[in-house]
Motif scaffolding. Structure first.
Motif, PDB file in Angstrom:
ATOM      1  N   ALA A 150       0.799  -1.220   0.000  1.00 13.65           N
ATOM      2  CA  ALA A 150       0.000   0.000   0.000  1.00 13.65           C
ATOM      3  C   ALA A 150       0.836   1.277   0.000  1.00 13.65           C
ATOM      4  CB  ALA A 150      -0.938   0.011   1.217  1.00 13.65           C
ATOM      5  N   PHE A 151       2.120   1.149   0.305  1.00 20.85           N
ATOM      6  CA  PHE A 151       2.985   2.333   0.324  1.00 20.85           C
ATOM      7  C   PHE A 151       3.600   2.521  -1.057  1.00 20.85           C
ATOM      8  CE2 PHE A 151       2.905   0.802   4.721  1.00 20.85           C
ATOM      9  CZ  PHE A 151       2.444   1.946   5.355  1.00 20.85           C
ATOM     10  N   VAL A 152       3.181   3.573  -1.733  1.00 20.63           N
ATOM     11  CA  VAL A 152       3.700   3.834  -3.075  1.00 20.63           C
ATOM     12  C   VAL A 152       5.098   4.433  -3.006  1.00 20.63           C
ATOM     13  CG1 VAL A 152       1.407   4.064  -4.061  1.00 20.63           C
ATOM     14  CG2 VAL A 152       2.556   6.095  -3.158  1.00 20.63           C
ATOM     15  N   ALA A 153       5.449   4.954  -1.842  1.00 24.08           N
ATOM     16  CA  ALA A 153       6.770   5.519  -1.587  1.00 24.08           C
ATOM     17  C   ALA A 153       6.875   5.737  -0.087  1.00 24.08           C
ATOM     18  CB  ALA A 153       6.954   6.839  -2.335  1.00 24.08           C
ATOM     19  N   PRO A 154       8.092   5.897   0.453  1.00 24.84           N
ATOM     20  CA  PRO A 154       8.204   6.231   1.871  1.00 24.84           C
ATOM     21  C   PRO A 154       7.387   7.485   2.185  1.00 24.84           C
ATOM     22  CG  PRO A 154      10.355   5.666   0.981  1.00 24.84           C
ATOM     23  CD  PRO A 154       9.422   5.747  -0.188  1.00 24.84           C
ATOM     24  N   PHE A 155       6.658   7.434   3.281  1.00 26.79           N
ATOM     25  CA  PHE A 155       5.831   8.546   3.747  1.00 26.79           C
ATOM     26  C   PHE A 155       4.591   8.773   2.874  1.00 26.79           C
ATOM     27  CE2 PHE A 155      10.352   9.602   4.516  1.00 26.79           C
ATOM     28  CZ  PHE A 155      10.375   9.533   5.901  1.00 26.79           C
ATOM     29  N   ARG A 156       4.282   7.837   1.977  1.00 28.98           N
ATOM     30  CA  ARG A 156       3.128   8.024   1.100  1.00 28.98           C
ATOM     31  C   ARG A 156       2.330   6.733   0.985  1.00 28.98           C
ATOM     32  NH1 ARG A 156       2.959  10.125  -5.184  1.00 28.98           N
ATOM     33  NH2 ARG A 156       0.851  10.985  -5.097  1.00 28.98           N
ATOM     34  N   LEU A 157       1.080   6.804   1.441  1.00 26.59           N
ATOM     35  CA  LEU A 157       0.202   5.640   1.490  1.00 26.59           C
ATOM     36  C   LEU A 157      -0.937   5.778   0.493  1.00 26.59           C
ATOM     37  CD1 LEU A 157      -0.927   3.064   3.062  1.00 26.59           C
ATOM     38  CD2 LEU A 157      -2.191   4.715   4.450  1.00 26.59           C
ATOM     39  N   ASP A 158      -1.232   4.711  -0.223  1.00 25.83           N
ATOM     40  CA  ASP A 158      -2.423   4.648  -1.064  1.00 25.83           C
ATOM     41  C   ASP A 158      -3.474   3.882  -0.275  1.00 25.83           C
ATOM     42  OD1 ASP A 158      -4.430   4.238  -2.897  1.00 25.83           O
ATOM     43  OD2 ASP A 158      -3.092   3.719  -4.552  1.00 25.83           O
ATOM     44  N   ALA A 159      -4.431   4.611   0.298  1.00 25.74           N
ATOM     45  CA  ALA A 159      -5.420   3.984   1.177  1.00 25.74           C
ATOM     46  C   ALA A 159      -6.207   2.891   0.475  1.00 25.74           C
ATOM     47  CB  ALA A 159      -6.374   5.042   1.731  1.00 25.74           C
ATOM     48  N   ARG A 160      -6.349   2.985  -0.829  1.00 24.08           N
ATOM     49  CA  ARG A 160      -7.154   2.007  -1.559  1.00 24.08           C
ATOM     50  C   ARG A 160      -6.580   0.594  -1.481  1.00 24.08           C
ATOM     51  NH1 ARG A 160      -7.009   5.354  -7.043  1.00 24.08           N
ATOM     52  NH2 ARG A 160      -4.821   5.352  -6.326  1.00 24.08           N
ATOM     53  N   ARG A 161      -5.319   0.465  -1.092  1.00 23.59           N
ATOM     54  CA  ARG A 161      -4.691  -0.845  -0.951  1.00 23.59           C
ATOM     55  C   ARG A 161      -4.423  -1.192   0.509  1.00 23.59           C
ATOM     56  NH1 ARG A 161      -2.930  -3.212  -5.495  1.00 23.59           N
ATOM     57  NH2 ARG A 161      -1.538  -4.562  -4.299  1.00 23.59           N
ATOM     58  N   CYS A 162      -4.707  -0.263   1.408  1.00 24.81           N
ATOM     59  CA  CYS A 162      -4.422  -0.464   2.832  1.00 24.81           C
ATOM     60  C   CYS A 162      -5.484  -1.363   3.459  1.00 24.81           C
ATOM     61  CB  CYS A 162      -4.379   0.884   3.538  1.00 24.81           C
ATOM     62  SG  CYS A 162      -4.191   0.778   5.328  1.00 24.81           S
ATOM     63  N   ILE A 163      -5.055  -2.378   4.192  1.00 25.76           N
ATOM     64  CA  ILE A 163      -5.998  -3.319   4.790  1.00 25.76           C
ATOM     65  C   ILE A 163      -6.891  -2.639   5.818  1.00 25.76           C
ATOM     66  CG2 ILE A 163      -6.180  -5.397   6.242  1.00 25.76           C
ATOM     67  CD1 ILE A 163      -3.788  -6.527   4.765  1.00 25.76           C
TER      68      ILE A 163
END
Length: 352
Positions: free
Chosen positions: A207-220
């Protein structure tokens, strides 16, 4: 006076159970609004439409309450006494995020914040500031608590985007007291993640597209709590037995060796929610669900979404003895639950 008042306030806050306190100005998170806008523009907030609302207030606390002169940020620990990753090796059990294994933190922390806030007003009045005002927030208003916590010196937002501190770890809730009082501020936290990527590497869904950056759509956590409707079949297997939230990125953080022990029994894990049986949870009717999770944050997502999650976990368990539990929900009134039941049975070798 303000320095002495702040010192006394910290003492009072620790007596209430808070582990750390910091103060910043309402204009201390100048770039937070831009980062949030980029997050929303990229669609990474998924179905959380509320994140795009009142953007000006979220990015600028001074706009939320123009009279506020200081923001007091407080941390309340809920550090688990058990290994939150252990249940992941028990496929017939459900993994519930540590913060949700007892009472709803919104209620627990807010009551404590209000008591601290009332004390602050009483003390200010004794010093002649009888017109002082406060507003308290616990994750229920357009307030960006994590950037504010970093600005107030409680720690820094790690590569997993959560707040962590050298003396706190990352198992803690945040509460905010906005006040018209002018209190001395604290220096902002300094990022100390270094070259560590443990939280990024452990994420089951990348779910992390990069350090310090989260894509919530993939976060459990997002998928099991906020996402309505069926979960993308490509992600269902990656959920494992996580039925409400996910603690993996928090649990592997090396800074947890300094984690502060939680003091409130209302936030300590209930024994029946540490490793609950998936089969029993799948059989919950609405009234039973509400009774079991009375006072819990889990109650908010409702029986249907919760049982949907449980069925995905049953499918991932590869425990064929759970096939009857899935089959029993083939004709559930909720089509998403019925779909999850058929998917689970199919995963277990049945052909619905």
């Amino acid at each position: 006076m303000s320095s002495a008042l702040k010192k006394a306030l910290f003492q009072r806050a620790t007596e209430e159970g808070f582990a750390a306190m910091g103060v910043c100005r309402p204009d201390a998170i100048a770039h937070a609004g831009d980062r949030l806008q980029e997050f929303v523009d990229a669609g990474m907030h998924g179905q959380m439409a509320w994140m795009g609302e009142r953007m000006a207030w979220r990015g600028n606390p001074a706009a939320l309450w123009p009279d506020a002169r200081s923001i007091i940020m407080l941390a309340e620990p809920y550090t688990p006494t058990h290994d939150p990753m252990a249940v992941l090796g028990k496929p017939d059990k459900g993994a519930i995020s540590v913060y949700a294994q007892n009472r709803d933190y919104h209620d627990v922390v807010k009551k404590r914040l209000k008591r601290v806030g009332r004390w602050l007003l009483d003390e200010a009045a004794k010093s002649g500031s009888d017109t002082a005002q406060i507003k308290v927030f616990v994750d229920t208003a357009p307030v960006m608590e994590k950037p504010l916590g970093a600005a107030a010196g409680l720690g820094w937002q790690g590569k997993h985007t959560n707040l962590l501190g050298r003396e706190l770890g990352n198992w803690f809730f945040l509460g905010a007291i906005f006040t018209t009082l002018d209190l001395p501020t604290d220096p902002p936290g300094i990022e100390r993640c270094g070259s560590c990527t443990a939280c990024l590497d452990v994420c089951p869904t990348d779910a992390f597209v990069a350090p310090f950056r989260l894509d919530a759509r993939r976060c459990i956590s997002y998928l099991t709590i906020e996402h309505k409707g069926p979960v993308d079949p490509a992600l269902r297997e990656k959920l494992g037995n996580r039925i409400y939230g996910c603690d993996d990125c928090l649990a592997v953080c090396p800074w947890n060796k300094f984690a502060v022990t939680g003091r409130d029994a209302k936030l300590a894990a209930r024994a029946d929610l540490v490793e609950p049986e998936l089969g029993a949870l799948s059989r919950l009717e609405d009234a039973q669900f509400r009774s079991l999770f009375s006072g819990s944050p889990i109650k908010r997502i409702g029986r249907n979404r919760f049982v949907r999650n449980v069925l995905y976990a049953i499918g991932n368990s590869l425990e064929q003895r759970l096939i009857p539990d899935a089959e029993a929900l083939f004709d559930d009134p909720d089509p998403v639950v019925a779909d999850a039941a058929r998917w689970a049975a199919g995963r277990l070798g049945d052909k619905p």
